[in-house]
Scaffold this motif. Structure first.
Motif, PDB file in Angstrom:
ATOM      1  N   THR A  46       0.829  -1.217   0.000  1.00 32.48           N
ATOM      2  CA  THR A  46       0.000   0.000   0.000  1.00 32.48           C
ATOM      3  C   THR A  46       0.858   1.260   0.000  1.00 32.48           C
ATOM      4  OG1 THR A  46      -0.186  -0.184   2.418  1.00 32.48           O
ATOM      5  CG2 THR A  46      -2.009  -1.048   1.102  1.00 32.48           C
ATOM      6  N   ARG A  47       2.024   1.183   0.601  1.00 33.10           N
ATOM      7  CA  ARG A  47       2.928   2.341   0.611  1.00 33.10           C
ATOM      8  C   ARG A  47       3.668   2.486  -0.716  1.00 33.10           C
ATOM      9  NH1 ARG A  47       2.261   0.832   5.854  1.00 33.10           N
ATOM     10  NH2 ARG A  47       2.318   2.490   7.439  1.00 33.10           N
ATOM     11  N   GLY A 331     -12.192   1.149  13.099  1.00 35.50           N
ATOM     12  CA  GLY A 331     -11.777   1.041  11.701  1.00 35.50           C
ATOM     13  C   GLY A 331     -10.788   2.082  11.216  1.00 35.50           C
ATOM     14  N   PRO A 332     -11.101   3.387  11.291  1.00 38.50           N
ATOM     15  CA  PRO A 332     -10.171   4.410  10.766  1.00 38.50           C
ATOM     16  C   PRO A 332      -8.803   4.378  11.440  1.00 38.50           C
ATOM     17  CG  PRO A 332     -12.349   5.345  11.121  1.00 38.50           C
ATOM     18  CD  PRO A 332     -12.372   3.979  11.728  1.00 38.50           C
ATOM     19  N   LEU A 337      -3.019   3.024  11.149  1.00 45.47           N
ATOM     20  CA  LEU A 337      -1.875   2.417  11.821  1.00 45.47           C
ATOM     21  C   LEU A 337      -1.189   1.381  10.934  1.00 45.47           C
ATOM     22  CD1 LEU A 337      -0.219   1.980  14.468  1.00 45.47           C
ATOM     23  CD2 LEU A 337      -1.909   0.222  15.073  1.00 45.47           C
ATOM     24  N   VAL A 338      -1.969   0.536  10.287  1.00 47.84           N
ATOM     25  CA  VAL A 338      -1.411  -0.594   9.545  1.00 47.84           C
ATOM     26  C   VAL A 338      -0.953  -0.188   8.142  1.00 47.84           C
ATOM     27  CG1 VAL A 338      -1.879  -2.890   8.590  1.00 47.84           C
ATOM     28  CG2 VAL A 338      -2.783  -2.255  10.850  1.00 47.84           C
ATOM     29  N   PHE A 339      -1.760   0.594   7.438  1.00 47.86           N
ATOM     30  CA  PHE A 339      -1.501   0.855   6.026  1.00 47.86           C
ATOM     31  C   PHE A 339      -0.941   2.255   5.743  1.00 47.86           C
ATOM     32  CE2 PHE A 339      -5.155  -2.139   6.242  1.00 47.86           C
ATOM     33  CZ  PHE A 339      -4.509  -3.248   5.735  1.00 47.86           C
ATOM     34  N   GLY A 340      -0.947   3.105   6.728  1.00 46.92           N
ATOM     35  CA  GLY A 340      -0.458   4.467   6.525  1.00 46.92           C
ATOM     36  C   GLY A 340      -1.579   5.478   6.688  1.00 46.92           C
ATOM     37  N   ALA A 341      -1.210   6.703   7.068  1.00 48.30           N
ATOM     38  CA  ALA A 341      -2.205   7.727   7.397  1.00 48.30           C
ATOM     39  C   ALA A 341      -3.125   8.049   6.230  1.00 48.30           C
ATOM     40  CB  ALA A 341      -1.494   8.997   7.864  1.00 48.30           C
ATOM     41  N   TRP A 343      -4.621   6.171   4.304  1.00 49.05           N
ATOM     42  CA  TRP A 343      -5.662   5.168   4.122  1.00 49.05           C
ATOM     43  C   TRP A 343      -6.753   5.256   5.182  1.00 49.05           C
ATOM     44  CZ3 TRP A 343      -5.853   2.348  -0.228  1.00 49.05           C
ATOM     45  CH2 TRP A 343      -4.687   2.259  -0.986  1.00 49.05           C
ATOM     46  N   SER A 344      -6.841   6.342   5.923  1.00 53.54           N
ATOM     47  CA  SER A 344      -7.858   6.493   6.965  1.00 53.54           C
ATOM     48  C   SER A 344      -9.275   6.407   6.404  1.00 53.54           C
ATOM     49  CB  SER A 344      -7.665   7.821   7.692  1.00 53.54           C
ATOM     50  OG  SER A 344      -8.686   8.033   8.636  1.00 53.54           O
ATOM     51  N   VAL A 345      -9.478   6.962   5.207  1.00 52.02           N
ATOM     52  CA  VAL A 345     -10.816   6.928   4.593  1.00 52.02           C
ATOM     53  C   VAL A 345     -11.262   5.488   4.353  1.00 52.02           C
ATOM     54  CG1 VAL A 345     -12.168   7.591   2.565  1.00 52.02           C
ATOM     55  CG2 VAL A 345     -10.497   9.178   3.522  1.00 52.02           C
ATOM     56  N   ALA A 346     -10.317   4.621   3.993  1.00 51.21           N
ATOM     57  CA  ALA A 346     -10.647   3.203   3.809  1.00 51.21           C
ATOM     58  C   ALA A 346     -11.172   2.603   5.109  1.00 51.21           C
ATOM     59  CB  ALA A 346      -9.422   2.430   3.327  1.00 51.21           C
ATOM     60  N   GLY A 347     -10.651   3.060   6.249  1.00 46.77           N
ATOM     61  CA  GLY A 347     -11.148   2.603   7.543  1.00 46.77           C
ATOM     62  C   GLY A 347     -12.579   3.041   7.806  1.00 46.77           C
ATOM     63  N   GLU A 348     -12.930   4.247   7.332  1.00 48.93           N
ATOM     64  CA  GLU A 348     -14.313   4.709   7.462  1.00 48.93           C
ATOM     65  C   GLU A 348     -15.254   3.837   6.631  1.00 48.93           C
ATOM     66  OE1 GLU A 348     -15.696   6.817   9.350  1.00 48.93           O
ATOM     67  OE2 GLU A 348     -14.082   8.063  10.149  1.00 48.93           O
ATOM     68  N   TYR A 349     -14.823   3.522   5.416  1.00 44.84           N
ATOM     69  CA  TYR A 349     -15.624   2.611   4.596  1.00 44.84           C
ATOM     70  C   TYR A 349     -15.788   1.258   5.291  1.00 44.84           C
ATOM     71  CZ  TYR A 349     -14.811   5.746   0.542  1.00 44.84           C
ATOM     72  OH  TYR A 349     -14.762   6.801  -0.334  1.00 44.84           O
ATOM     73  N   ALA A 350     -14.663   0.749   5.812  1.00 39.66           N
ATOM     74  CA  ALA A 350     -14.669  -0.578   6.437  1.00 39.66           C
ATOM     75  C   ALA A 350     -15.603  -0.628   7.632  1.00 39.66           C
ATOM     76  CB  ALA A 350     -13.249  -0.962   6.855  1.00 39.66           C
ATOM     77  N   ARG A 351     -15.701   0.467   8.369  1.00 41.74           N
ATOM     78  CA  ARG A 351     -16.587   0.521   9.539  1.00 41.74           C
ATOM     79  C   ARG A 351     -18.023   0.176   9.143  1.00 41.74           C
ATOM     80  NH1 ARG A 351     -16.040   5.766  13.069  1.00 41.74           N
ATOM     81  NH2 ARG A 351     -14.634   4.423  14.286  1.00 41.74           N
TER      82      ARG A 351
END
Length: 441
Positions: A46-47, A331-332, A337-341, A343-351
């Motif tokens: 991802t990075r 999620g965010p 933490l895992v994929f890089g800052a 990718w926070s939006v992806a955490g919102e989707y995942a939630r």
């Protein structure tokens, strides 16, 4: 109290030593290894590539996801059903012929109107790589044919080892290529090549581990390809459209996000569904593959099908509750933490997608029972309604709420209700099957 403890220990021992659980464990172990490799490489990949490259790959995979179900018109799914191997081999030949014809037809169509399709779908980011779709579709069809034969022969270890080896090679290639040329085109080419690799590994396993049972004399060898196609016509008529519509309902969000918000947004979504789909890939598909073979055998033996469905569904619900709950809450933060800052939006989707994928997981036993119960026409009708509702929810989020996150949220919520409804319907069909079986005895 002592008797209760002894009874629980006996039941636990029976469960963990049953052939069904051992088979699930074999596939799940291979899948777990494959997923562990993918997740181990994910923070690096991802990075290296970034959201835009993921979005380009996601757009290609969304198109491929819609094309694959019609690659062999769902005939491979019926390979597990016949009592005799000779008829199953006839279905394999039928599936191969159909897959070659459909791939050639799609290639010809793209040759005539590929540029028009790119313009209509607004997938300029994919560009000429759309011409790889017929190749990838053909390879995916052959992979499914090989996998269904292995399921029929209960060679789940071959499936597990093939998945593990494929994941290791694919992710290593992604990482190495990412240091040299980290673009979406690389991910698309590797996604196509990996279908060939996975198919080859399973064919090697078939050659080494499976044999054809010719112990029971039959007239099956005299059955023509046309007769087999007619005998199993409910698969191309009902199951192939149902799978294609289901794939479209999951691919449309990627295409719509890419068209309305750009490839980067589609990349966020791709990562979120990759992570959210892990429990399904890890346990759900393992249960589905083994359960399909098991419930087919149970139907042949006159066993209680509704009880099998209920037990498998309950087990998956218990397994999925904790991981999906964690993503709903954190999620965010976890994605950053895992994929890089970035990718926070992806955490919102995942939630929001956690709700959807939880029900997708527990739906696997019900979905596997559909061919055995002979209710594929009804499943097609459900899929049309379900997909229409999910697409409407997505459009509501886009046009009324003007938010990509709310579009994902409404898609997920409608999907939850759709999964709940179809599970109830399939269970009631199984209850009716059991009742009719008792009456006929």
């Amino acid at each position: 109290m002592l008797n209760l403890v002894i009874t629980l220990r006996q039941k636990t021992h029976e469960v963990w030593h049953s052939r069904f659980v051992r088979s699930v464990a074999v596939i799940a172990t291979g899948t777990a290894g494959a997923q562990a490799i993918t997740m181990a490489f994910a923070p690096l990949i991802t990075r290296l590539y970034g959201p835009e490259a993921y979005g380009v790959q996601g757009t290609f995979m969304a198109i491929l996801g819609v094309a694959v179900p019609i690659g062999a018109l769902a005939y491979p799914i019926s390979i597990v059903l016949p009592r005799r191997d000779e008829e199953a081999l006839g279905i394999i030949r039928l599936s191969v012929y159909v897959s070659v014809f459909v791939a050639a037809l799609l290639a010809f169509g793209l040759w005539l109107g590929g540029e028009v399709a790119i313009s209509i779908l607004e997938i300029e980011s994919v560009g000429d790589f759309i011409y790889l779709v017929p190749v990838a579709m053909l390879l995916a069809a052959w992979k499914q044919i090989a996998q269904e034969w292995l399921i029929r022969k209960k060679e789940f270890g071959v499936i597990a080892r093939s998945a593990l080896a494929t994941s290791g090679i694919l992710n290593s290639a992604r990482a190495l290529a990412g240091f040299v040329h980290p673009v979406g085109a690389v991910l698309i080419v590797l996604a196509t090549l990996v279908e060939a690799l996975h198919t080859l590994l399973m064919l090697i396993g078939i050659r080494k581990r499976t044999t054809v049972d010719r112990s029971e004399p039959s007239e099956v060898s005299k059955v023509s390809i046309i007769e087999l196609a007619s005998r199993h016509r409910d698969f191309p008529l009902y199951r192939a459209p149902q799978i294609m519509i289901n794939a479209a309902s999951q691919s449309l969000p990627v295409l719509m996000l890419s068209a309305f918000f750009g490839p980067s947004t589609a990349g966020f979504y791709m990562l979120s569904i990759m992570v959210m789909g892990m429990p399904t890939a890890l346990v759900g598909m393992a249960v589905s593959d083994v359960f399909y073979a098991r419930i087919t055998e149970a139907a042949h033996n006159g066993e209680n099908l509704s009880r099998h469905i209920l037990r498998a569904t309950g087990v998956l619900a218990v397994i999925g509750f904790i991981p999906f709950s964690i993503v709903m809450l954190f999620g965010p933060w976890l994605f950053s933490l895992v994929f890089g800052a970035e990718w926070s939006v992806a955490g919102e989707y995942a939630r929001w997608l956690a709700f959807f994928f939880f029900f997708n997981l527990v739906n696997k036993p019900s979905n596997a029972a559909v061919p055995v119960l002979g209710i594929q026409r009804g499943l097609l009708f459900y899929e049309v309604l379900s997909t229409g509702g999910k697409v409407a929810g997505f459009l509501l989020g886009f046009y009324w709420l003007n938010s990509d996150i709310w579009a994902v949220a409404t898609f997920s919520i409608i999907g939850v209700f759709a999964y709940g409804g179809v599970m109830l319907w399939i269970y009631l069909c199984a209850v009716r099957w059991d009742r009719d079986a008792r009456i006929s005895q």
